[in-house]
Design a protein around this motif. Structure first.
Motif, PDB file in Angstrom:
ATOM      1  N   GLN A   1       6.138   3.423  -2.794  1.00 24.14           N
ATOM      2  CA  GLN A   1       7.119   2.787  -1.915  1.00 24.14           C
ATOM      3  C   GLN A   1       6.471   1.635  -1.150  1.00 24.14           C
ATOM      4  OE1 GLN A   1       9.275   5.598   0.367  1.00 24.14           O
ATOM      5  NE2 GLN A   1      10.764   4.129   1.128  1.00 24.14           N
ATOM      6  N   GLY A   2       7.054   0.454  -1.273  1.00 31.23           N
ATOM      7  CA  GLY A   2       6.531  -0.713  -0.587  1.00 31.23           C
ATOM      8  C   GLY A   2       5.512  -1.504  -1.374  1.00 31.23           C
TER       9      GLY A   2
ATOM     10  N   ASP B   1       4.147  -3.707  -4.668  1.00 32.02           N
ATOM     11  CA  ASP B   1       4.762  -4.676  -5.571  1.00 32.02           C
ATOM     12  C   ASP B   1       4.571  -4.220  -7.017  1.00 32.02           C
ATOM     13  OD1 ASP B   1       6.095  -6.933  -6.426  1.00 32.02           O
ATOM     14  OD2 ASP B   1       4.279  -8.178  -6.431  1.00 32.02           O
TER      15      ASP B   1
ATOM     16  N   PRO C   1      13.498   4.448  -3.848  1.00 33.53           N
ATOM     17  CA  PRO C   1      13.227   3.079  -3.398  1.00 33.53           C
ATOM     18  C   PRO C   1      13.695   2.059  -4.451  1.00 33.53           C
ATOM     19  CG  PRO C   1      11.285   4.483  -3.167  1.00 33.53           C
ATOM     20  CD  PRO C   1      12.275   5.263  -3.953  1.00 33.53           C
TER      21      PRO C   1
END
Length: 354
Positions: free
Chosen positions: A220-221, A223, A241
């Motif tokens: 999560q978060g 790239d 996500p």
């Protein structure tokens, strides 16, 4: 291997059972379901209850030597022996080719006095795996008129030497088999950002599967694009996500080459497919051979061995960005590609039957 024999003009029959027959049915080969009522879980559970301490150690991946696996697969061989031997009596084979734990094949070969070839689809010693299985089959063998189950005549080794070292046998290239179905087009080519394919075992396990949940939380978060193949219920029942998507069954040989990394449970088939495709892997050490598989991969430098509950964002980022992992994965892929193809070993194997 069976396809290579067929393409060389030989008569082939594949003897398997239940789930195995369904999986092999897409091969275009003559597949016989010789044990339609056999379910692996129903065969294994009574043995687990009889040997709880061994089973617990196996579930933790604490066994470095394949002992309890022989107990389990001997029970399966006993259930499959009748069907395999009946087919062999009908077919009168000149050669039996089998996996190390498929000891019913060895009984059929002994009864018909023909050679046995082991195709080692594991990272362990194939002859040892067969021996620990046949050690529990004396009574079953005698019921079918087999006084002794001999050792194999030949062993084909699919594990790269740089992972397992020297083993007795003849090297043969591992060729990933995709099976039925096709992959989504976008997963067969690289995306705009690193893609990670996450797979899990096809073997049912009553315990909670933390692998996919841990990867989702860690990614999560970041790239990266995360693709969950056959997600478990923990994941599929909750919002994900934006960088995570789910699919059903995927043909791994078609999608692994376009991925930047693979995360999975450590099964030998998935591990070898990832190695053949030259993609770095994060493997979760688990029951049976999966801990050893993960450790061998990590020691070679072609991937990471991380328990499911400890998978972190740093691990996920390293999987797709560490040049050392990528280089080692490509080196192993080149090593596998340089091994003789199945078609190249057919002539030598058929000579054994003369």
């Amino acid at each position: 291997m069976a396809t290579a024999f067929r393409d060389a003009g030989h008569d082939i029959v594949v003897a398997t059972g239940a789930d195995g027959a369904a999986a092999a049915g897409s091969s275009g080969l003559d597949v016989r379901d010789i044990a339609p009522d056999v379910r692996i879980g129903a065969v294994f559970v009574p043995r687990v209850l009889l040997h709880p301490l061994q089973a617990r150690r196996e579930a933790r991946g604490a066994e470095r030597e394949p002992r309890f696996v022989g107990v389990l697969f001997a029970a399966l061989a006993a259930r499959m022996a009748g069907g395999v031997l009946a087919l062999a009596d009908e077919w009168q084979p000149d050669l039996v080719v089998q996996e190390p734990l498929a000891a019913a094949g060895s009984m059929a070969a002994a009864r018909h006095r023909v050679p046995v070839v082991l195709v080692n689809n594991t990272f362990f010693d194939a002859e040892q795996l067969l021996a620990v299985t046949t050690a529990h089959l004396g009574g079953t063998a005698r019921r079918y008129g087999v006084a002794r189950i001999p050792p194999p005549t030949e062993v084909l080794l699919t594990a790269p030497r740089s992972l397992v070292g020297e083993q007795h046998g003849t090297p043969m290239r591992f060729v990933p088999v995709a099976g039925n179905g096709s992959a989504p087009d976008d997963l067969t080519r690289p995306g705009d950002r690193p893609r990670i394919i996450v797979g899990r075992s096809t073997v049912a396990d009553p315990r909670p599967d933390r692998l996919m949940s841990s990867v989702v939380a860690a990614a999560q978060g970041l790239d990266v694009e995360v693709v969950l193949a056959r997600p478990d219920r923990r994941v599929s029942r909750r919002p994900l996500p934006p960088n995570v998507r789910t699919t059903q069954w995927l043909p791994f040989p078609a999608v692994f080459p376009a991925a930047s990394g693979v995360v999975h449970h450590g099964g030998a088939g998935t591990l070898l497919t990832g190695l053949a495709c030259g993609v770095p892997q994060l493997v979760v050490p688990g029951a049976g051979d999966r801990r050893v598989n993960a450790e061998l991969l990590s020691a070679r430098g072609a991937g990471l061995a991380v328990p499911a509950e400890r998978i972190s964002a740093a691990d996920v980022d390293r999987l797709v960005s560490d040049p050392g992992l990528a280089t080692a994965a490509r080196e192993v892929a080149e090593e596998i590609a340089a091994m003789p193809a199945p078609a190249d070993v057919v002539e030598g194997l058929t000579a054994l039957a003369r």
